[in-house]
Every structure is written in C-alpha cells, then in structure tokens.
Scaffold this active site. Structure first.
Site, short mmCIF file in Angstrom:
data_model
loop_
_atom_site.label_atom_id
_atom_site.label_comp_id
_atom_site.label_asym_id
_atom_site.label_seq_id
_atom_site.Cartn_x
_atom_site.Cartn_y
_atom_site.Cartn_z
N ASP A 242 0.85 -1.19 0.00
CA ASP A 242 0.00 0.00 0.00
C ASP A 242 0.88 1.23 0.00
O ASP A 242 1.83 1.34 0.80
CB ASP A 242 -0.91 0.00 1.23
CG ASP A 242 -2.04 0.99 1.09
OD1 ASP A 242 -2.50 1.21 -0.05
OD2 ASP A 242 -2.49 1.55 2.11
N TYR B 153 1.22 5.73 -0.48
CA TYR B 153 0.80 6.95 0.23
C TYR B 153 0.99 8.09 -0.77
O TYR B 153 1.75 9.00 -0.56
CB TYR B 153 1.72 7.08 1.45
CG TYR B 153 1.43 8.13 2.47
CD1 TYR B 153 0.16 8.36 2.97
CD2 TYR B 153 2.49 8.89 3.00
CE1 TYR B 153 -0.06 9.31 3.96
CE2 TYR B 153 2.29 9.83 3.98
CZ TYR B 153 1.02 10.05 4.46
OH TYR B 153 0.80 10.98 5.46
N HIS C 202 -3.70 14.15 0.68
CA HIS C 202 -3.88 13.29 1.86
C HIS C 202 -2.68 13.40 2.80
O HIS C 202 -2.84 13.58 4.01
CB HIS C 202 -4.07 11.85 1.41
CG HIS C 202 -4.13 10.85 2.51
ND1 HIS C 202 -5.15 10.82 3.44
CD2 HIS C 202 -3.28 9.83 2.85
CE1 HIS C 202 -4.94 9.83 4.29
NE2 HIS C 202 -3.81 9.22 3.97
N ARG D 212 1.44 16.85 12.92
CA ARG D 212 2.57 17.74 13.21
C ARG D 212 2.15 19.19 13.00
O ARG D 212 2.63 19.87 12.09
CB ARG D 212 3.76 17.39 12.28
CG ARG D 212 4.31 15.99 12.49
CD ARG D 212 5.46 15.68 11.53
NE ARG D 212 5.01 15.63 10.14
CZ ARG D 212 4.45 14.56 9.57
NH1 ARG D 212 4.26 13.46 10.27
NH2 ARG D 212 4.07 14.60 8.29
N GLU E 89 -10.13 3.86 3.87
CA GLU E 89 -9.26 4.56 2.95
C GLU E 89 -9.70 4.19 1.54
O GLU E 89 -9.60 3.02 1.14
CB GLU E 89 -7.79 4.21 3.18
CG GLU E 89 -7.25 4.77 4.50
CD GLU E 89 -5.75 4.67 4.63
OE1 GLU E 89 -5.13 3.93 3.84
OE2 GLU E 89 -5.20 5.33 5.53
N GLU F 94 -9.20 3.82 -2.14
CA GLU F 94 -7.97 3.68 -2.92
C GLU F 94 -8.26 3.01 -4.26
O GLU F 94 -9.31 2.40 -4.46
CB GLU F 94 -6.94 2.84 -2.15
CG GLU F 94 -6.68 3.35 -0.74
CD GLU F 94 -5.50 2.69 -0.07
OE1 GLU F 94 -4.72 2.01 -0.79
OE2 GLU F 94 -5.35 2.84 1.15
N ASP G 296 -8.89 0.17 2.17
CA ASP G 296 -7.90 -0.30 3.13
C ASP G 296 -8.35 0.16 4.53
O ASP G 296 -7.99 1.24 4.99
CB ASP G 296 -6.52 0.25 2.79
CG ASP G 296 -5.41 -0.45 3.55
OD1 ASP G 296 -5.49 -1.67 3.72
OD2 ASP G 296 -4.46 0.24 3.97
N ARG H 51 -7.46 3.63 13.59
CA ARG H 51 -6.57 4.77 13.79
C ARG H 51 -5.95 4.81 15.19
O ARG H 51 -4.80 5.24 15.34
CB ARG H 51 -7.31 6.08 13.52
CG ARG H 51 -7.84 6.22 12.10
CD ARG H 51 -6.73 6.21 11.07
NE ARG H 51 -7.24 6.48 9.72
CZ ARG H 51 -6.53 6.38 8.62
NH1 ARG H 51 -5.26 6.00 8.68
NH2 ARG H 51 -7.06 6.63 7.44
N GLN I 7 -3.28 2.12 15.23
CA GLN I 7 -2.20 2.56 14.35
C GLN I 7 -1.35 3.64 15.01
O GLN I 7 -0.11 3.62 14.92
CB GLN I 7 -2.79 3.10 13.04
CG GLN I 7 -1.77 3.57 12.03
CD GLN I 7 -2.41 4.17 10.78
OE1 GLN I 7 -3.63 4.27 10.68
NE2 GLN I 7 -1.60 4.57 9.83
N LYS J 117 -3.80 -1.93 10.34
CA LYS J 117 -4.16 -2.05 8.94
C LYS J 117 -4.40 -3.48 8.49
O LYS J 117 -5.13 -3.73 7.53
CB LYS J 117 -3.03 -1.48 8.06
CG LYS J 117 -2.77 0.00 8.23
CD LYS J 117 -3.74 0.81 7.43
CE LYS J 117 -3.29 2.25 7.33
NZ LYS J 117 -4.16 3.03 6.45
N THR K 75 -8.57 -5.72 4.16
CA THR K 75 -8.52 -4.83 3.00
C THR K 75 -9.52 -5.36 2.00
O THR K 75 -9.42 -6.52 1.58
CB THR K 75 -7.11 -4.81 2.39
OG1 THR K 75 -6.17 -4.35 3.35
CG2 THR K 75 -7.07 -3.91 1.17
N GLU L 243 -9.63 12.40 7.71
CA GLU L 243 -9.55 13.72 7.10
C GLU L 243 -10.90 14.43 7.09
O GLU L 243 -10.98 15.62 7.39
CB GLU L 243 -9.07 13.60 5.65
CG GLU L 243 -7.66 13.08 5.47
CD GLU L 243 -7.44 12.73 4.02
OE1 GLU L 243 -7.01 13.62 3.26
OE2 GLU L 243 -7.71 11.57 3.64
#
Length: 408
Positions: free
Chosen positions: A125, A127, A132, A141, A197, A199, A231, A235, A238, A251, A255, A356
C-alpha cells in the site's frame, strides 16, 4: 464428463445446448462493451469460474470461448499469460459479447456469487496523494512541516497482509489491539476509531524475476488491470503501534477489493498527464508515459454520499509506484496487488478517509441526520468510481462494499 458448454447450459437452466441469447445493455450502462471487466463467479450449485461482466449479466468465459483456462477459481492462470494474450482475449470477448451467446454462457448478475477475483501474492500500500499526506501531516505535526523530507522524492509505502484481502461485500469484524489510554499507558480492546481509505488497486499479471527492476515504461507490460480498494484502518491502534515503524495491526485486519478487475486497456481514455512534480524525481522514477488517470471516486456512508475524491490529483503514478517497489531487485508475482493509498483532494468534500473528513474527529459529519466521526457496528461503506470510456460516456468500476460487524 460433459464439457463446459453442456455443463454451463444445464446449470443455467437451459435444456437446449444449442439455444442462444443476446445480452441487451442500456446505453448508459457503465459496464458496456468498452469495459468488460473480469471477475470470478459461482453459479448456483456450480464451481467458481472466470467471467466477464456485460451490463447486469456475467459471461462464462470457459463456455463462451471454449477455453479451460477460464474454468478456474481465480484470474491468475489467465493473467500469467502476459499482455499479448490479455489483448487477444479482450478482442475475442468483445466479438462474442456483440453476437448471440450460448444460453449456457450467460448468467444474471443477481443469480451468482462473486468471489475474490485473484489469488493475492503480495500486497503493498502506497501513500501517493499529496493532499492526503499534507492533511495528515497538519493533523499529526501542527507545528512542523506537513510533509516529511522524503515524501516528494519517492512513493512512500508499506507491505500489507495479503491473507486478509477480502472480496467486496465481506463483513469487516472490528479489530482488537493496543490503544493509548487517557493516562498515556496502553490498554487493550476493540478499536474506537475505525476508518476507511478509498484507494485504487493495481493487479500485477506478468511477474518479474528477483534482481530485475521494472522501469516506468514497462508498467503496461506487467499490470493487468485496476480495481477499487478499501484499506480499512484502526486509527487508535495505528497511532500507538506506529512509533517508530509503519502500519501493522491497525491495517492488517482487512482490506476490501472489488470483485471486478478493469483491464488496463479499458482506461485508455482516462489517461492524463501527471501533476507537476517538484523537485524532479530521480531518473528511475521519471514517468515519460504519464500514467495519470482521470477517475472520479464516490464514498457513501450508510447510503449517503459523503465525499468525491478525485484520482486525477494523485502525485505519484502507478508506474512510479511499481518502479520504486522493484528498484531494489524485489521480484513480483502474478496476483500481486499494490494500492495507491488514500485518494484525496484539496477540499473537505474530496477527502478519502474519515480521519480527514472529520479532522481527526474534531469536526463531525452529519450522516442521515446524526453527527458522526468514526465507524460504528452496522455501518456500511460503499466506494464506487467512474472513468471516461472509449467511444464516449463513462465506465463504472466495480464497487467495493463492506459492513462493520461487532468485535469477535
């Protein structure tokens, strides 16, 4: 023992092995002759076999093409034949689909069970969405740079668990794991922050040998087709485990993969240039062919449309992903699956994960009149997508659907 034609006719309820039918397809169908995705289906009381979808019907290819290669439980035997065979078979399927077919070769979609279309070798997978990665970076951050220093130099990815790739429609059991409690110490229990997710997955048909990287220009020689992927992500699990390594139990529990794989050739009208990449990638990642794709994704939560992520904004192309995946000499095998990572756009209504959409749970969405953040037991998520079709109109990728079941 009867051959596939007789067997197919009998299983389809026809006593006349010579009777023939024509599949009528509405003009606005996303599954017309310009598409013809492949999948694996089980007729009532019959074994799994490879089919092509036309409208709301499934064509049994072992019968229609009189070829035992398609009397198989996965697409792998077909995919391993390579691109020349893929194109020849696609033309043959188009030819027979336009004509009258043996009655025993045609099944209503509603009357069959769909299986996982491929035997998954490895699962990777990526990114690859700048939007995103930037959004998550701002959440995680807030006082630093959203993107880590390597992000614009290589397609970041991780190896997932091939054994937990499941076909669309399979229930997803809420996973257990360690989570960080309010005190800062770990506790254990079912995830409280279950996410999706949205994808796009890429299926390797023709593998490559150990020590032989695949260049970006060789992408179409190895990738058989595409399919939607969800996927699923826990959270809270994770966040606690991913220090400092990447995704693991948060994760690997499930899937979901669409039951239908769209041939790469069906997406020729969806090809677009990539967005600008700054700085210019290193030579092995330069994608002269420009494998950007104009695919419009839709995410529905309990029947309500909540997001429309645009794949066209993805920063890294699938050709670059495959080149990076193999540049160290890693081999690939028929049935390997690699996915794009979450597809997101710049606006809230274009985000491909609940993390998100709700900004980490701080900005709930209204779903069917209720304020929601992450998934509850009984929720159903459905991801669909369309792309420009050859000859005009749009084709519809096979959906990926999943309902959340209570933790075991």
């Amino acid at each position: 023992m009867p051959g596939p034609g007789r067997d197919g006719a009998r299983r389809n309820g026809s006593d006349d092995v010579n009777s023939r039918v024509r599949i009528e397809v509405p003009a606005d169908s996303g599954f017309g002759l310009e598409h013809l995705p492949y999948g694996v289906f089980r007729p009532l009381g019959g074994p799994p076999r490879v089919g092509a979808r036309l409208g709301d019907s499934v064509i049994d290819l072992a019968v229609a093409l009189d070829d035992p290669m398609f009397a198989q439980p996965t697409l792998n035997a077909f995919m391993t034949q390579g691109p020349r065979c893929w194109r020849e078979i696609r033309e043959r399927v188009r030819d027979v689909a336009e004509a009258e077919l043996p009655a025993g070769a045609v099944y209503p979609l509603r009357a069959v069970r769909l299986d996982l279309p491929i035997q998954v070798g490895d699962y990777v997978d990526f990114y690859a969405s700048l939007d995103h990665a930037t959004a998550l970076g701002r959440m995680l951050r807030p006082d630093g740079e959203p993107l880590l220093p390597n992000w614009r130099h290589l397609p970041v990815g991780y190896h997932g668990r091939a054994g937990t790739v499941v076909v669309s429609g399979t229930d997803v059991i809420r996973p257990y794991g360690q989570r960080r409690s309010d005190s800062g110490a770990p506790d254990f229990g079912p995830t409280r922050r279950l996410d999706i997710e949205a994808e796009l997955g890429f299926v390797v048909g023709a593998g490559s040998a150990l020590g032989q990287p695949i260049g970006t220009g060789e992408f179409a020689d190895h990738v058989f087709g595409v399919a939607l992927v969800n996927d699923w992500s826990a959270r809270d699990i994770q966040a606690w485990e991913g220090q400092p390594l990447g995704p693991f139990l948060g994760k690997s529990f499930a899937t979901s993969l669409s039951a239908w794989v769209t041939p790469l050739d069906a997406l020729s009208q969806a090809r677009i240039p990539l967005p600008p990449q700054h700085p210019e990638p290193l030579p092995y990642l330069r994608d002269a062919a420009g494998w950007g794709l104009d695919i419009a994704v839709r995410v529905a939560w309990n029947g309500q449309l909540v997001s429309t992520p645009p794949y066209r904004r993805m920063y890294w192309s699938p050709a670059q992903m495959l080149a990076h995946l193999t540049v160290n000499g890693a081999s690939t095998r028929t049935g390997d699956l690699f996915a794009s990572g979450t597809i997101s756009g710049a606006d809230r209504g274009e985000r491909g994960s609940l993390m998100e959409m709700t900004w980490g749970g701080a900005e709930p969405l209204e779903v069917n009149g209720v304020q929601r953040t992450f998934l509850q037991d009984g929720d159903e998520m459905v991801i669909t997508a369309t792309a420009p079709a050859v000859g005009g109109g749009r084709l519809e990728l096979g959906e990926v659907r999943g309902r959340i079941a209570k933790a075991a």
